[in-house]
Design a protein around this motif. Structure first.
Motif, PDB file in Angstrom:
ATOM      1  N   ALA A  88       0.833  -1.200   0.000  1.00 45.29           N
ATOM      2  CA  ALA A  88       0.000   0.000   0.000  1.00 45.29           C
ATOM      3  C   ALA A  88       0.869   1.252   0.000  1.00 45.29           C
ATOM      4  CB  ALA A  88      -0.925   0.011   1.212  1.00 45.29           C
ATOM      5  N   HIS A  89       0.494   2.204  -0.807  1.00 46.14           N
ATOM      6  CA  HIS A  89       1.224   3.475  -0.856  1.00 46.14           C
ATOM      7  C   HIS A  89       0.949   4.293   0.397  1.00 46.14           C
ATOM      8  CE1 HIS A  89       3.235   6.712  -3.187  1.00 46.14           C
ATOM      9  NE2 HIS A  89       2.473   7.513  -2.467  1.00 46.14           N
ATOM     10  N   THR A  90      -0.315   4.273   0.826  1.00 48.18           N
ATOM     11  CA  THR A  90      -0.784   5.074   1.950  1.00 48.18           C
ATOM     12  C   THR A  90      -1.874   4.307   2.685  1.00 48.18           C
ATOM     13  OG1 THR A  90      -0.357   7.127   0.724  1.00 48.18           O
ATOM     14  CG2 THR A  90      -1.866   7.287   2.584  1.00 48.18           C
ATOM     15  N   SER A  91      -1.988   4.548   3.981  1.00 47.70           N
ATOM     16  CA  SER A  91      -3.101   4.000   4.752  1.00 47.70           C
ATOM     17  C   SER A  91      -4.037   5.133   5.144  1.00 47.70           C
ATOM     18  CB  SER A  91      -2.597   3.288   6.015  1.00 47.70           C
ATOM     19  OG  SER A  91      -1.975   2.060   5.693  1.00 47.70           O
ATOM     20  N   VAL A  92      -5.318   4.954   4.849  1.00 47.20           N
ATOM     21  CA  VAL A  92      -6.335   5.933   5.225  1.00 47.20           C
ATOM     22  C   VAL A  92      -7.072   5.392   6.443  1.00 47.20           C
ATOM     23  CG1 VAL A  92      -8.337   7.262   4.474  1.00 47.20           C
ATOM     24  CG2 VAL A  92      -6.597   6.589   2.797  1.00 47.20           C
ATOM     25  N   ILE A  93      -7.035   6.157   7.530  1.00 49.92           N
ATOM     26  CA  ILE A  93      -7.620   5.698   8.793  1.00 49.92           C
ATOM     27  C   ILE A  93      -8.704   6.674   9.226  1.00 49.92           C
ATOM     28  CG2 ILE A  93      -7.154   5.026  11.185  1.00 49.92           C
ATOM     29  CD1 ILE A  93      -4.249   4.512  10.343  1.00 49.92           C
ATOM     30  N   GLY A  94      -9.857   6.146   9.543  1.00 52.23           N
ATOM     31  CA  GLY A  94     -10.980   6.995   9.917  1.00 52.23           C
ATOM     32  C   GLY A  94     -11.457   6.773  11.329  1.00 52.23           C
ATOM     33  N   GLY A  95     -12.421   5.864  11.487  1.00 50.50           N
ATOM     34  CA  GLY A  95     -13.089   5.678  12.765  1.00 50.50           C
ATOM     35  C   GLY A  95     -12.172   5.405  13.936  1.00 50.50           C
ATOM     36  N   ALA A  96     -11.065   4.727  13.700  1.00 47.21           N
ATOM     37  CA  ALA A  96     -10.138   4.423  14.789  1.00 47.21           C
ATOM     38  C   ALA A  96      -9.512   5.670  15.387  1.00 47.21           C
ATOM     39  CB  ALA A  96      -9.030   3.485  14.298  1.00 47.21           C
ATOM     40  N   ILE A  97      -9.584   6.773  14.651  1.00 44.43           N
ATOM     41  CA  ILE A  97      -9.005   8.032  15.118  1.00 44.43           C
ATOM     42  C   ILE A  97     -10.074   9.088  15.381  1.00 44.43           C
ATOM     43  CG2 ILE A  97      -7.519   9.985  14.459  1.00 44.43           C
ATOM     44  CD1 ILE A  97      -5.820   8.033  12.844  1.00 44.43           C
ATOM     45  N   THR A  98     -11.080   9.144  14.522  1.00 46.91           N
ATOM     46  CA  THR A  98     -11.964  10.316  14.517  1.00 46.91           C
ATOM     47  C   THR A  98     -13.394  10.060  14.982  1.00 46.91           C
ATOM     48  OG1 THR A  98     -12.479   9.957  12.176  1.00 46.91           O
ATOM     49  CG2 THR A  98     -10.637  11.418  12.688  1.00 46.91           C
ATOM     50  N   ARG A  99     -13.687   8.854  15.473  1.00 48.52           N
ATOM     51  CA  ARG A  99     -15.043   8.587  15.966  1.00 48.52           C
ATOM     52  C   ARG A  99     -14.974   8.141  17.428  1.00 48.52           C
ATOM     53  NH1 ARG A  99     -16.703   7.209  10.364  1.00 48.52           N
ATOM     54  NH2 ARG A  99     -18.450   8.614   9.945  1.00 48.52           N
ATOM     55  N   PRO A 100     -14.964   9.107  18.348  1.00 48.23           N
ATOM     56  CA  PRO A 100     -14.795   8.767  19.768  1.00 48.23           C
ATOM     57  C   PRO A 100     -15.882   7.864  20.319  1.00 48.23           C
ATOM     58  CG  PRO A 100     -15.387  11.084  19.492  1.00 48.23           C
ATOM     59  CD  PRO A 100     -15.054  10.562  18.144  1.00 48.23           C
ATOM     60  N   ASN A 101     -17.091   7.934  19.768  1.00 48.72           N
ATOM     61  CA  ASN A 101     -18.139   7.035  20.248  1.00 48.72           C
ATOM     62  C   ASN A 101     -17.804   5.587  19.937  1.00 48.72           C
ATOM     63  OD1 ASN A 101     -18.518   7.792  17.502  1.00 48.72           O
ATOM     64  ND2 ASN A 101     -20.609   6.990  17.539  1.00 48.72           N
ATOM     65  N   GLU A 102     -17.284   5.325  18.729  1.00 51.54           N
ATOM     66  CA  GLU A 102     -16.900   3.965  18.357  1.00 51.54           C
ATOM     67  C   GLU A 102     -15.686   3.490  19.156  1.00 51.54           C
ATOM     68  OE1 GLU A 102     -16.337   3.596  14.182  1.00 51.54           O
ATOM     69  OE2 GLU A 102     -18.381   4.237  13.685  1.00 51.54           O
ATOM     70  N   ILE A 103     -14.749   4.392  19.382  1.00 49.20           N
ATOM     71  CA  ILE A 103     -13.566   4.034  20.164  1.00 49.20           C
ATOM     72  C   ILE A 103     -13.976   3.681  21.595  1.00 49.20           C
ATOM     73  CG2 ILE A 103     -11.342   4.860  21.029  1.00 49.20           C
ATOM     74  CD1 ILE A 103     -11.333   6.791  18.572  1.00 49.20           C
ATOM     75  N   THR A 104     -14.866   4.484  22.160  1.00 39.96           N
ATOM     76  CA  THR A 104     -15.349   4.219  23.512  1.00 39.96           C
ATOM     77  C   THR A 104     -16.076   2.889  23.573  1.00 39.96           C
ATOM     78  OG1 THR A 104     -15.613   6.595  23.903  1.00 39.96           O
ATOM     79  CG2 THR A 104     -16.758   5.109  25.408  1.00 39.96           C
ATOM     80  N   GLN A 105     -16.956   2.635  22.597  1.00 41.76           N
ATOM     81  CA  GLN A 105     -17.692   1.371  22.561  1.00 41.76           C
ATOM     82  C   GLN A 105     -16.746   0.179  22.511  1.00 41.76           C
ATOM     83  OE1 GLN A 105     -20.239   1.816  19.184  1.00 41.76           O
ATOM     84  NE2 GLN A 105     -21.728   3.104  20.248  1.00 41.76           N
ATOM     85  N   TYR A 106     -15.657   0.325  21.771  1.00 41.86           N
ATOM     86  CA  TYR A 106     -14.681  -0.762  21.662  1.00 41.86           C
ATOM     87  C   TYR A 106     -14.086  -1.089  23.024  1.00 41.86           C
ATOM     88  CZ  TYR A 106     -10.342  -3.197  20.628  1.00 41.86           C
ATOM     89  OH  TYR A 106      -9.314  -4.097  20.632  1.00 41.86           O
ATOM     90  N   PHE A 107     -13.662  -0.063  23.733  1.00 43.11           N
ATOM     91  CA  PHE A 107     -13.068  -0.305  25.048  1.00 43.11           C
ATOM     92  C   PHE A 107     -14.097  -0.861  26.029  1.00 43.11           C
ATOM     93  CE2 PHE A 107      -9.649   2.346  23.427  1.00 43.11           C
ATOM     94  CZ  PHE A 107      -8.541   1.739  23.973  1.00 43.11           C
ATOM     95  N   VAL A 108     -15.295  -0.294  26.023  1.00 48.35           N
ATOM     96  CA  VAL A 108     -16.328  -0.768  26.939  1.00 48.35           C
ATOM     97  C   VAL A 108     -16.668  -2.227  26.665  1.00 48.35           C
ATOM     98  CG1 VAL A 108     -18.775  -0.491  27.569  1.00 48.35           C
ATOM     99  CG2 VAL A 108     -17.314   1.531  27.351  1.00 48.35           C
ATOM    100  N   SER A 109     -16.716  -2.605  25.396  1.00 46.29           N
ATOM    101  CA  SER A 109     -17.064  -3.982  25.055  1.00 46.29           C
ATOM    102  C   SER A 109     -15.983  -4.978  25.452  1.00 46.29           C
ATOM    103  CB  SER A 109     -17.340  -4.096  23.550  1.00 46.29           C
ATOM    104  OG  SER A 109     -16.149  -3.910  22.800  1.00 46.29           O
ATOM    105  N   HIS A 110     -14.801  -4.478  25.761  1.00 50.76           N
ATOM    106  CA  HIS A 110     -13.692  -5.368  26.141  1.00 50.76           C
ATOM    107  C   HIS A 110     -13.379  -5.339  27.636  1.00 50.76           C
ATOM    108  CE1 HIS A 110     -13.129  -5.505  21.808  1.00 50.76           C
ATOM    109  NE2 HIS A 110     -12.279  -6.486  21.976  1.00 50.76           N
ATOM    110  N   ILE A 111     -14.230  -4.739  28.407  1.00 57.83           N
ATOM    111  CA  ILE A 111     -14.017  -4.719  29.861  1.00 57.83           C
ATOM    112  C   ILE A 111     -14.013  -6.141  30.398  1.00 57.83           C
ATOM    113  CG2 ILE A 111     -15.045  -4.075  32.082  1.00 57.83           C
ATOM    114  CD1 ILE A 111     -16.113  -1.551  30.724  1.00 57.83           C
ATOM    115  N   GLY A 112     -12.957  -6.469  31.092  1.00 53.07           N
ATOM    116  CA  GLY A 112     -12.834  -7.789  31.707  1.00 53.07           C
ATOM    117  C   GLY A 112     -12.469  -8.902  30.771  1.00 53.07           C
ATOM    118  N   LYS A 113     -12.205  -8.604  29.511  1.00 53.07           N
ATOM    119  CA  LYS A 113     -11.873  -9.665  28.545  1.00 53.07           C
ATOM    120  C   LYS A 113     -10.383  -9.758  28.320  1.00 53.07           C
ATOM    121  CE  LYS A 113     -16.276  -9.259  26.110  1.00 53.07           C
ATOM    122  NZ  LYS A 113     -16.930  -9.029  24.806  1.00 53.07           N
TER     123      LYS A 113
END
Length: 228
Positions: free
Chosen positions: A203-228
């Motif tokens: 790949a020449h370049t990587s385009v990254i979106g939700g992992a950086i710019t969607r705090p609701n999705e980032i928060t949901q990811y961490f919450v869903s992994h509590i205790g795992k």
């Protein structure tokens, strides 16, 4: 037309997709401009932005090449990323480095892709065209039409690719092996390992979106992994 200087600056770098739809809490051009500033401060080499309003605001805030799109929904068509000449013209007056558009085989709302590409080459030859592809077949179409950049953007988001695991590294490998055009890996990159796998695949370049710019999705990811 390829702008090699811009592509050289993007080589093995990160483009941050700064987008928020109408129903998202961060929606607004002023917020997206600040998001782009934060991305630039963090080392991003480029920005992907949706809507003429956001592109204008971001161009005024950062000195980075922009992949410009307009998401527009038309009846009787699943194509929504810069789907017609109307959206192309709205973006072109802002002179972004790139205009990206859906390059799938799906039914289009108005003009054919051939007509849109011809329009761009005639009126905006200085703007590079990025093909948002879902499959290798889409990439063949984009290559034949003369798009400057091939992207994996729509892999996983079309009917024929809905079960594909993201990021689609194998599609990156196929594009790189068979087409002499820069390949931007976009879609589903959430970790540094996935990003580096994309680069290792060519790949020449990587385009990254939700992992950086969607705090609701980032928060949901961490919450869903509590205790795992």
């Amino acid at each position: 037309m390829i702008n090699q200087a811009i592509l050289d600056k993007l080589k093995k770098q990160v483009i941050v997709s700064c987008q928020a739809l109408d129903n998202e809490i961060l929606h607004g051009s002023d917020i997206m401009a600040k998001m782009a500033i934060a991305a630039e401060q963090g080392g991003a080499a480029g920005i992907r932005a949706n809507s003429a309003k956001d592109v204008r605001a971001i161009k005024g805030a950062v000195d980075l090449p922009i992949i410009a799109i307009i998401k527009a929904v038309y009846p009787n068509s699943d194509v929504y990323i810069t789907p017609t000449i109307k959206e192309v013209d709205e973006l072109a007056v802002l002179q972004p480095a790139f205009i990206a558009m859906d390059c799938t085989w799906r039914k289009r709302p108005k003009e054919t892709l051939e007509e849109i590409v011809a329009h761009c080459r005639m009126h905006y030859p200085e703007i590079m065209l990025m093909a948002d592809c879902g499959s290798y077949r889409d990439a063949e179409l984009a290559n034949n039409l003369g798009f400057d950049i091939l992207g994996t953007t729509l892999s996983g988001y079309t009917e024929e690719t809905k079960n594909v695991s993201l990021p689609n590294i194998s599609l990156v490998e196929q594009m790189v092996a068979n087409f002499d055009r820069p390949v931007f890996c976009e879609g589903g990159i959430h970790t540094t390992d996935e990003m580096n796998r994309a680069f290792a695949a060519g790949a020449h370049t990587s385009v990254i979106g939700g992992a950086i710019t969607r705090p609701n999705e980032i928060t949901q990811y961490f919450v869903s992994h509590i205790g795992k």
